[in-house]
Design an enzyme around this catalytic site. Structure first.
Site, PDB file in Angstrom:
ATOM      1  N   THR A 182       0.878  -1.233   0.004  1.00 32.01           N
ATOM      2  CA  THR A 182      -0.138   0.038  -0.017  1.00 32.01           C
ATOM      3  C   THR A 182       0.815   1.325  -0.204  1.00 32.01           C
ATOM      4  O   THR A 182       2.171   1.279   0.264  1.00 32.01           O
ATOM      5  CB  THR A 182      -0.974   0.084   1.283  1.00 32.01           C
ATOM      6  OG1 THR A 182      -0.118   0.005   2.548  1.00 32.01           O
ATOM      7  CG2 THR A 182      -1.674  -1.140   1.222  1.00 32.01           C
TER       8      THR A 182
ATOM      9  N   GLU B 186      -5.943  -3.385  -1.209  1.00 27.91           N
ATOM     10  CA  GLU B 186      -6.238  -4.511  -0.309  1.00 27.91           C
ATOM     11  C   GLU B 186      -7.736  -5.237  -1.191  1.00 27.91           C
ATOM     12  O   GLU B 186      -7.866  -6.414  -0.639  1.00 27.91           O
ATOM     13  CB  GLU B 186      -6.894  -3.873   0.954  1.00 27.91           C
ATOM     14  CG  GLU B 186      -5.793  -3.453   1.903  1.00 27.91           C
ATOM     15  CD  GLU B 186      -5.324  -2.134   1.677  1.00 27.91           C
ATOM     16  OE1 GLU B 186      -5.452  -1.487   0.485  1.00 27.91           O
ATOM     17  OE2 GLU B 186      -4.844  -1.712   2.532  1.00 27.91           O
TER      18      GLU B 186
ATOM     19  N   LYS C  17     -14.085  17.716  10.369  1.00 32.88           N
ATOM     20  CA  LYS C  17     -14.909  17.821  11.443  1.00 32.88           C
ATOM     21  C   LYS C  17     -15.245  19.085  11.898  1.00 32.88           C
ATOM     22  O   LYS C  17     -14.559  19.562  12.517  1.00 32.88           O
ATOM     23  CB  LYS C  17     -14.429  16.681  12.451  1.00 32.88           C
ATOM     24  CG  LYS C  17     -14.486  15.121  12.076  1.00 32.88           C
ATOM     25  CD  LYS C  17     -13.654  14.477  12.945  1.00 32.88           C
ATOM     26  CE  LYS C  17     -13.212  13.023  12.333  1.00 32.88           C
ATOM     27  NZ  LYS C  17     -11.796  13.202  11.695  1.00 32.88           N
TER      28      LYS C  17
ATOM     29  N   TRP D 104     -19.794  16.537   9.520  1.00 35.52           N
ATOM     30  CA  TRP D 104     -18.495  16.381   8.704  1.00 35.52           C
ATOM     31  C   TRP D 104     -18.582  17.277   7.498  1.00 35.52           C
ATOM     32  O   TRP D 104     -19.704  17.437   6.615  1.00 35.52           O
ATOM     33  CB  TRP D 104     -18.497  14.807   8.170  1.00 35.52           C
ATOM     34  CG  TRP D 104     -18.144  14.045   9.087  1.00 35.52           C
ATOM     35  CD1 TRP D 104     -17.593  14.376  10.271  1.00 35.52           C
ATOM     36  CD2 TRP D 104     -18.312  12.691   9.005  1.00 35.52           C
ATOM     37  NE1 TRP D 104     -17.281  13.095  11.125  1.00 35.52           N
ATOM     38  CE2 TRP D 104     -17.668  12.064  10.298  1.00 35.52           C
ATOM     39  CE3 TRP D 104     -18.811  11.776   8.031  1.00 35.52           C
ATOM     40  CZ2 TRP D 104     -17.768  10.551  10.444  1.00 35.52           C
ATOM     41  CZ3 TRP D 104     -18.772  10.202   8.559  1.00 35.52           C
ATOM     42  CH2 TRP D 104     -18.099   9.934   9.664  1.00 35.52           C
TER      43      TRP D 104
HETATM   44  P1  AMP Z   1      -4.862   2.529  -3.177  1.00 33.83           P
HETATM   45  O1  AMP Z   1      -4.792   1.137  -2.211  1.00 33.83           O
HETATM   46  O2  AMP Z   1      -3.611   3.282  -3.406  1.00 33.83           O
HETATM   47  O3  AMP Z   1      -5.318   2.029  -4.492  1.00 33.83           O
HETATM   48  O4  AMP Z   1      -5.605   3.680  -2.645  1.00 33.83           O
HETATM   49  C1  AMP Z   1      -6.906   3.297  -2.150  1.00 33.83           C
HETATM   50  C2  AMP Z   1      -7.977   4.583  -1.884  1.00 33.83           C
HETATM   51  O5  AMP Z   1      -7.887   5.334  -3.128  1.00 33.83           O
HETATM   52  C3  AMP Z   1      -9.159   4.150  -1.492  1.00 33.83           C
HETATM   53  O6  AMP Z   1      -9.432   3.653  -0.222  1.00 33.83           O
HETATM   54  C4  AMP Z   1      -9.925   5.434  -1.530  1.00 33.83           C
HETATM   55  O7  AMP Z   1      -9.711   6.345  -0.298  1.00 33.83           O
HETATM   56  C5  AMP Z   1      -9.065   6.271  -2.770  1.00 33.83           C
HETATM   57  N1  AMP Z   1      -9.896   5.859  -3.786  1.00 33.83           N
HETATM   58  C6  AMP Z   1      -9.909   4.898  -4.964  1.00 33.83           C
HETATM   59  N2  AMP Z   1     -10.652   5.307  -6.011  1.00 33.83           N
HETATM   60  C7  AMP Z   1     -11.425   6.275  -5.646  1.00 33.83           C
HETATM   61  C8  AMP Z   1     -12.572   6.873  -6.129  1.00 33.83           C
HETATM   62  N3  AMP Z   1     -13.368   6.621  -7.208  1.00 33.83           N
HETATM   63  N4  AMP Z   1     -13.025   8.060  -5.608  1.00 33.83           N
HETATM   64  C9  AMP Z   1     -12.231   8.550  -4.378  1.00 33.83           C
HETATM   65  N5  AMP Z   1     -11.574   7.863  -3.724  1.00 33.83           N
HETATM   66  C10 AMP Z   1     -10.879   6.577  -4.447  1.00 33.83           C
END
Ligand code: AMP
Length: 547
Positions: free
Chosen positions: A189, A337, A445, A450
């Site tokens: 990650t 994940e 917040k 929110w």
């Molecule tokens: P990653 O593991 O680097 O792919 O990041 C995942 C995170 O990216 C998710 O938990 C979201 O917070 C954010 N994310 C992924 N897709 C979107 C989306 N379409 N809109 C907003 N946030 C997103």
């Protein structure tokens, strides 16, 4: 009573075999680091992958061996995908934009035995090599002449193409069969807080995920598709699209390291791309190039769907794709994940006949769960919240391609119902459309309520003259937290705080209005091209809000 059907393992090698047998002449096009276009097809990719698999076995790679890549999207990287996983070893795809400290940490944590890297990353590998004791061999990806010209000073080093020179093809080679639950890929990650965590996918999880993303109601891959992978092969399996392309025989277009607007536009146009996938920042760069050159994408391109994920797609992006490109912005959400796909935003039959504005309202949502993914939103005490499009809570997921525990982690990751907490806050409406409110750590917040930083950013980038926007929470004596809007102007644009606030007036709730607007030259991005909010919070932690 058990069913009496054949118990064949779901293996990634079967995807490549299928592409080779049924779509041998379909092309895989790469813009190489050196510039020229390289073309091969599924038959040649299959042949080279088998030869590479043999070469790796000769070098001691076995089931469970960790083989790392530090590379952009090229056919060589794709060969490594299939060769390494095909023999039951684990491909650890590393994001080259990580900090040297994180690179060192994850190679050592994964105990990588071999490291394949794009020649362009030779300087970082040179610097790090002495701190990577588990790595026994280093290989540079590139033509042998380019590798020899650079000649990196790295121990136990060779050029990638020497592996082929040393290993003749063996027509009797077949992909080994093994338990589908064996690990195939390791991805860490982004690790914006603390050390990155490893997610270890299996052949089974990958093939199941792949079957679902290929459906036309999902991302949709098919034999008549041409897929441009702007999303990197190191970012969650390029959202699964390389496997989907192999399974369906789609043509693949790989941009190498060239992600600027001009290069992406040229590939979209010249390769007749129908489906492209990337994070919003990529599309913003494309729009800037189109604007600066007065191009007519609607006439020149045939891009049907642009998959946008990783960060929220702003409304203006949905609108621009529709109006100027004739392209449907396919909003999707997921995470490392989750392999990554969780939800995708296709319209339903009942939406036929909606006005463009009404369609955009739906496309702003991240979408509905694909088959296999279960979702729930929960409140402070873990209680399930209604799917009424209003109640917002922590978004929890479960399914066969969702993490059970982190690599070398101790478990304890799932709740009593087997759901994983995504760290995102969302609403789910009666049709099942998920709308992300925010990351739980980014939400503002204010006075017990929110404010969504995502909604504010999306509204702000609609303001003429604003190229990029980020919103962070700053501490406030009365309201606990208040929003600060940080913007980057478009080149030459005349825009100030008053213009931006006037533009936002009426588009957001009054009490969401940012307490201040500041302008910066550029915004920091994470290694996967998302706004680096943690960095912004640190940079602005002492910023005095007016009043
Ligand atoms: P990653 O593991 O680097 O792919 O990041 C995942 C995170 O990216 C998710 O938990 C979201 O917070 C954010 N994310 C992924 N897709 C979107 C989306 N379409 N809109 C907003 N946030 C997103």
């Amino acid at each position: 009573m058990l069913g009496q059907m054949q118990d064949k393992p779901l293996l990634i090698s079967s995807l490549l075999e299928h592409a080779e047998r049924f779509h041998p002449n379909v092309e895989i096009v790469t813009r190489t680091a050196e510039g020229p276009i390289h073309r091969c097809n599924w038959r040649e990719l299959g042949q080279r992958s088998r030869r590479l698999a043999l070469a790796l076995q000769k070098k001691g790679v076995r089931q469970g061996s960790m083989v790392a890549t530090l590379a952009t999207n090229t056919y060589r990287h794709l060969e490594l995908y299939f060769a390494v996983m095909g023999i039951g070893a684990v491909l650890h795809t590393i994001n080259p934009r990580l900090s040297p400290a994180h690179l060192e940490y994850i190679v050592n944590h994964a105990e990588d035995e071999m490291l394949f890297f794009d020649l362009a990353f030779a300087p970082s590998v040179e610097k790090l090599q002495s701190r990577l004791p588990t790595v026994k061999r280093f290989y540079a990806l590139g033509d042998q002449e380019s590798v020899e010209a650079v000649a990196p000073a790295i121990r136990d080093f060779a050029g990638y193409e020497t592996l082929f020179a040393d290993t003749p093809a063996d027509p009797s080679f077949t992909w080994p069969q093994f338990d589908e639950r064996l690990a195939s890929t390791l991805c860490y990650t982004s690790g914006t807080t603390g050390n990155p965590k490893g997610v270890l996918y299996s052949h089974r999880s990958t093939v199941l995920h792949n079957q679902v993303i290929s459906l036309s109601d999902s991302l949709g891959s098919s034999a008549d598709a041409t897929i441009l992978l702007v999303v990197p092969l190191f970012h969650v399996n390029a959202w699964g699209l390389p496997y989907a392309a192999a399974m369906t025989g789609a043509k693949l277009v790989l941009p190498g390291p060239h992600l600027d607007g001009e290069s992406i536009y040229a590939l979209l146009r010249d390769e007749r791309v129908t489906l492209a996938a990337g994070v919003p920042t990529i599309w913003q760069m494309l729009f800037q190039y189109v604007d600066a050159n007065g191009l007519k994408p609607r006439e020149e391109l045939c891009l049907k769907d642009a998959v946008v994920g990783g960060s929220a797609a702003p409304r203006m992006m949905i609108e621009r794709f529709d109006r100027d490109f004739g392209t449907f912005l396919l909003h999707a959400w997921g995470m490392t994940e989750m392999s990554p796909l969780g939800v995708v935003c296709r319209l339903l039959p009942k939406h036929a006949g909606l006005s463009a504005e009404q369609r955009y309202d739906i496309q702003m949502k991240q979408g509905r769960a694909v088959y296999g993914v279960q979702l729930k939103i929960v409140g402070e005490e873990g209680q399930r919240l209604p799917h009424d499009g209003k109640a917002s809570g922590r978004l929890m997921v479960s399914g066969p391609w969702i993490v059970a525990r982190y690599f070398k982690g101790d478990g304890g990751l799932l709740d009593s119902e087997g759901f994983f907490d995504t760290g995102d806050i969302a609403t789910i409406d009666a049709d099942g459309y998920v709308m992300l409110v925010d990351r739980s750590k980014d939400v503002i917040k204010s006075g017990g309520e929110w404010i969504s930083s995502i909604d504010l950013e999306n509204a702000a980038v609609g303001c003429p003259g604003i190229a990029m926007a980020a919103v962070i929470a700053l501490p406030h004596p009365k309201w606990q937290e208040r929003p600060l809007l940080i913007c980057v102007k478009k080149p030459g644009a005349e825009v100030d705080k008053a213009t931006v606030l006037a533009y936002l007036d009426g588009k957001i709730a009054k009490w969401w209005t940012p307490d201040d607007v500041v302008f910066v030259e550029s915004l920091p991005l994470t290694a996967t091209g998302k706004l680096y909010k943690l960095g912004l919070r640190q940079a602005f932690k002492d910023y005095p809000l007016p009043g």
